[in-house]
Design an enzyme around this catalytic site. Structure first.
Site, PDB file in Angstrom:
ATOM      1  CG  ASP A 150      -2.329   0.480   0.876  1.00  0.00           C
ATOM      2  OD1 ASP A 150      -2.446   1.321  -0.034  1.00  0.00           O
ATOM      3  OD2 ASP A 150      -3.300   0.075   1.555  1.00  0.00           O
ATOM      4  CG  ASP A 220      -9.566   1.858  -1.492  1.00  0.00           C
ATOM      5  OD1 ASP A 220      -8.469   1.998  -2.056  1.00  0.00           O
ATOM      6  OD2 ASP A 220      -9.676   1.553  -0.290  1.00  0.00           O
TER       7      ASP A 220
END
Ligand code: GLA
Length: 408
Positions: A150, A220
């Site tokens: 991430d 996302d």
């Protein structure tokens, strides 16, 4: 940080990095499940991982190709131990991680974990910055197969570093390189799948294949129709960057959440499948409805996604059709398969009758008769065109091949 190759033999850099992670992993879009959209931090546990592995078997998902059980953020304790190692949270991993990977491997499945290029993960757990080599050694010792990486709390012009930096102090490449190099360093003992999650920053699709095997190309998927539109439409213009060993990752399949109706779930799954996105279920398999189960078990669609050619579909414009609208799902999609062509028809903005003449489809040539099969209805036919009446936000996915060659 530059890799040693960049420093020592610059002339060979591009060729070498192009095949840097060409290690036999990720030749097809990966398929599996991720804990994040199930219950965020609460699902990062051995209990969920093992229960999901059982469901992969009992629901027939493993036989269809679903393989990776991926645990996302929040699996460790909030700080490293005195030796600087990450510690699996004992409340979530009472027997440690290796016991779980061993069990999952014994079931013929694979196990993934999550890390972050910054000094903390997005949920505030220890990040991997400055610990890349030793953390990868630890992953290898646990038998981890997949590593999602991430982009939170990374170098930033804002101080203190925010969770999501809006003014990064450099390219994300800079902080993804040390982890890529650490993974390269263990190739002889473990071939990890490296999944970059930099949310599409720095046009990751243009360099992702030299750093990893798959890369998130957007922020996302929030599980709503707007997310499907935003991400699905953006996949069209970057289709050419996907191929065996490196795929655009459109983010997890957010099915089974009640935010999408059945038509929308079909378009979500169908579009992710033909654009060669990884198919990673973001849902609780204990609670899955029959309708969602039918969608995720569509073998025809999975076969298209897993076609060895690995080329992503994109939009095409039949004569007389309107121009694509930014951020909306265009009706006409097509892409090559090893044994034909896939055509996607999306009623992304209005219900109606959608037709294509095969002569207008890229890859089908100008003349001739074709055989086709539609993956959601099971309809088959022969001829020079197809036409479907499609409900709002629904999709039809049609495999087309030259007549007489069809094996379906
Ligand atoms: C980011 C990622 C998500 C998920 C969360 C975990 O938002 O994009 O996919 O991993 O972090 O905190």
């Amino acid at each position: 940080m530059k890799s040693w190759k960049t420093v020592i033999i610059p002339a060979l850099t591009i060729a070498q990095l192009t095949s840097a992670l060409d290690n036999g992993v990720g030749l097809k879009p990966h398929m599996g499940w991720s804990s994040w959209n199930v219950a965020q931090c609460n699902a990062a546990s051995a209990k969920y991982a093992l229960a999901t592995a059982d469901k992969f078997i009992s629901l027939g998902l493993k036989d269809l190709g679903y393989e990776y059980i991926n645990i996302d953020d929040c699996w460790s304790t909030k700080s490293r131990d005195s030796a600087g190692r990450l510690v699996p949270d004992p409340a979530k991993w009472p027997n440690g991680i290796k016991a779980v990977t061993d069990k999952i491997h014994s079931m013929g499945l694979k196990f993934g974990l999550y890390g972050c290029a910054g000094d903390k993960t997005c949920a505030g757990y220890p990040g991997n910055e400055g610990h890349e080599k030793s953390d990868v050694a630890q992953l290898v010792s646990w038998g981890v197969d997949f590593w999602k990486y991430d982009n939170c709390y990374t170098p930033c012009r804002q101080s203190p570093r925010p969770q999501t930096c809006t003014s990064p102090a450099g390219s994300t490449k800079t902080w993804y390189a040390p982890m890529r190099d650490a993974i390269l360093g263990v190739q002889n003992t473990k071939k990890l799948h490296f999944n970059l999650c930099n949310w599409g920053r720095d046009e990751v699709w243009t360099w992702g294949a030299t750093y990893g095997h798959s890369w998130r190309m957007s922020v996302d998927n929030w599980g709503d129709w707007a997310s499907v539109e935003r991400i699905g439409s953006a996949a069209a213009s970057i289709h050419q960057y996907s191929g065996p060993g490196g795929f655009n990752d459109l983010d997890m399949l957010y099915l089974g959440s009640s935010k999408l109706n059945t038509n929308q779930e079909k378009l979500h799954f169908g579009l992710w499948a033909i654009t060669k996105s990884p198919l990673v279920l973001g849902l609780d398999l204990d609670k899955i409805s029959n309708s969602t189960l039918t969608i995720i078990r569509n073998k025809g669609l999975i076969d298209i996604n897993q076609d060895p050619l690995g080329k992503a579909a994109t939009t095409f414009r039949p004569p007389g059709s309107a121009a694509p609208v930014n951020g909306k799902i265009y009706p006409y999609w097509a892409g090559p398969l090893s044994d034909g062509v896939v055509v996607g028809l999306c009623a992304g903005t209005s219900a109606g009758t959608y037709s294509v003449n095969f002569k207008d489809v890229p890859g089908l040539g100008g003349s001739g008769s074709y055989e086709w099969r539609e993956m959601y209805t099971g309809q088959t036919g022969k001829g020079t065109s197809v036409s479907f009446s499609i409900g709002l936000h629904d999709m039809r996915v049609i495999k087309v091949i030259k007549e007489t060659k069809m094996e379906m």
